[in-house]
Design a protein around this motif. Sequence first.
Motif, PDB file in Angstrom:
ATOM      1  N   LEU A 192      -9.373  -8.052  25.708  1.00  0.00           N
ATOM      2  CA  LEU A 192     -10.254  -8.817  26.584  1.00  0.00           C
ATOM      3  C   LEU A 192      -9.529  -9.997  27.211  1.00  0.00           C
ATOM      4  O   LEU A 192      -8.429 -10.383  26.783  1.00  0.00           O
ATOM      5  CB  LEU A 192     -11.511  -9.277  25.858  1.00  0.00           C
ATOM      6  N   SER A 193     -10.143 -10.578  28.226  1.00  0.00           N
ATOM      7  CA  SER A 193      -9.573 -11.732  28.927  1.00  0.00           C
ATOM      8  C   SER A 193     -10.703 -12.494  29.592  1.00  0.00           C
ATOM      9  O   SER A 193     -11.883 -12.135  29.456  1.00  0.00           O
ATOM     10  CB  SER A 193      -8.550 -11.264  29.970  1.00  0.00           C
ATOM     11  N   SER A 194     -10.337 -13.532  30.349  1.00  0.00           N
ATOM     12  CA  SER A 194     -11.318 -14.274  31.145  1.00  0.00           C
ATOM     13  C   SER A 194     -11.746 -13.434  32.346  1.00  0.00           C
ATOM     14  O   SER A 194     -11.259 -12.327  32.557  1.00  0.00           O
ATOM     15  CB  SER A 194     -10.705 -15.594  31.631  1.00  0.00           C
ATOM     16  N   HIS A 208      -6.697  -3.352  41.773  1.00  0.00           N
ATOM     17  CA  HIS A 208      -5.759  -4.397  42.181  1.00  0.00           C
ATOM     18  C   HIS A 208      -6.174  -5.813  41.764  1.00  0.00           C
ATOM     19  O   HIS A 208      -5.566  -6.776  42.225  1.00  0.00           O
ATOM     20  CB  HIS A 208      -5.561  -4.359  43.699  1.00  0.00           C
ATOM     21  N   VAL A 209      -7.190  -5.958  40.915  1.00  0.00           N
ATOM     22  CA  VAL A 209      -7.558  -7.318  40.474  1.00  0.00           C
ATOM     23  C   VAL A 209      -7.208  -7.478  38.993  1.00  0.00           C
ATOM     24  O   VAL A 209      -6.044  -7.309  38.626  1.00  0.00           O
ATOM     25  CB  VAL A 209      -9.037  -7.630  40.808  1.00  0.00           C
ATOM     26  N   ASN A 210      -8.185  -7.821  38.145  1.00  0.00           N
ATOM     27  CA  ASN A 210      -7.861  -8.058  36.716  1.00  0.00           C
ATOM     28  C   ASN A 210      -7.200  -6.819  36.120  1.00  0.00           C
ATOM     29  O   ASN A 210      -7.758  -5.733  36.169  1.00  0.00           O
ATOM     30  CB  ASN A 210      -9.088  -8.477  35.918  1.00  0.00           C
ATOM     31  N   GLN A 211      -6.009  -7.009  35.537  1.00  0.00           N
ATOM     32  CA  GLN A 211      -5.149  -5.891  35.170  1.00  0.00           C
ATOM     33  C   GLN A 211      -5.093  -5.592  33.669  1.00  0.00           C
ATOM     34  O   GLN A 211      -4.997  -4.444  33.270  1.00  0.00           O
ATOM     35  CB  GLN A 211      -3.720  -6.153  35.667  1.00  0.00           C
ATOM     36  N   TYR A 212      -5.132  -6.610  32.859  1.00  0.00           N
ATOM     37  CA  TYR A 212      -4.979  -6.396  31.414  1.00  0.00           C
ATOM     38  C   TYR A 212      -5.498  -7.621  30.671  1.00  0.00           C
ATOM     39  O   TYR A 212      -5.721  -8.694  31.265  1.00  0.00           O
ATOM     40  CB  TYR A 212      -3.517  -6.143  31.044  1.00  0.00           C
ATOM     41  N   GLY A 213      -5.665  -7.455  29.363  1.00  0.00           N
ATOM     42  CA  GLY A 213      -6.131  -8.545  28.530  1.00  0.00           C
ATOM     43  C   GLY A 213      -5.223  -8.775  27.342  1.00  0.00           C
ATOM     44  O   GLY A 213      -4.058  -8.376  27.336  1.00  0.00           O
ATOM     45  N   VAL A 214      -5.775  -9.394  26.332  1.00  0.00           N
ATOM     46  CA  VAL A 214      -5.077  -9.690  25.082  1.00  0.00           C
ATOM     47  C   VAL A 214      -5.791  -8.946  23.964  1.00  0.00           C
ATOM     48  O   VAL A 214      -7.031  -8.933  23.912  1.00  0.00           O
ATOM     49  CB  VAL A 214      -5.076 -11.211  24.790  1.00  0.00           C
ATOM     50  N   LEU A 215      -5.034  -8.283  23.100  1.00  0.00           N
ATOM     51  CA  LEU A 215      -5.639  -7.578  21.975  1.00  0.00           C
ATOM     52  C   LEU A 215      -5.953  -8.592  20.872  1.00  0.00           C
ATOM     53  O   LEU A 215      -5.057  -9.253  20.352  1.00  0.00           O
ATOM     54  CB  LEU A 215      -4.696  -6.496  21.442  1.00  0.00           C
TER      55      LEU A 215
END
Length: 307
Positions: free
Chosen positions: A179-181, A225-232
């Motif tokens: 997840l991410s912001s 092309h926007v939010n690409q990845y998060g943090v596990l």
Amino acid sequence: MSSRQLCLSEENLPFFEAIASETRLRLLGRLAEGEANIKELASFLGLSSAIVTRHVRQLEQAGLLQTRMVREGGAIQKRCILSGGEFVLSMPLPQRESREYCEVSIPVGQFTDCHIRPTCGLASEKKVIGSFDDPRCFFLPERTDAQILWFGRGYVEYRIPNGLRPDQEAEELEISCELSSEAPGYQEDWPSDITFWLNGHKLCTWTSAGDFGERHGLLTPDWWHVNQYGVLKTLRLKEDGVYLDGSCCSCEGISAFDLQRGSWTLRFSVEKDARHVGGCTLYGERFGNYPQNILVRTACRQKPRGS
């Protein structure tokens, strides 16, 4: 060549006692060169035949050599020969308590409740579901196909089936997700306080550093092309508290979270009074950097008798 398996036990004590002697080791070394009778061994060791006979008897009982009686020069003599094969010592391994595990993989689109504010949206691996920034799209039937979802404020909630048998209880619970912001488009520096809840109890709050999009996610489709990845992130509920990525964030033990009920609720929220109201993005197994959905893994143990 055959081998004999040994373990550290009283049953094999004669073997270990037999080799715990410099004299007997020298005797075995001599027999490695060829068989010999008691007199020849006594001469080699510089000992009396009676003493050598006792050493030979001990080695024979341990299975390290064999003897046979032969007639030579009109007399009967005992000849000694090494036993064939090799001895393999197995060291004891630490005894670990056996555990059973229940694991549930929850696609990010299979939430059971939500209350969110824009910016927001969902997308499958192939297309946007509904339209951007319309919370009503979170109730479309196609939402279950979502591989990414995002919202600016509010919550999404998932129902987790309790896989424990009636005679079991949860010893440890692990929850992991990517997840991410959530920023309009994306913003690498866009902090957000994301709170995790289980069965209505707050687990902890984690501050995401941003909504990452300057490089492509390893699994993210090329058309996105926007939010690409998060943090596990990994949460663990243990008997002595709640841990986020190995760091204790609450002293409430697992027993405080009512895990005997038939199903559990897991919520991700961005509270309106948080210090950083920067939204939340959840990634499924075909978006982001990690090939997994929301994973819930429960370590089980037998309930105490009479409970």
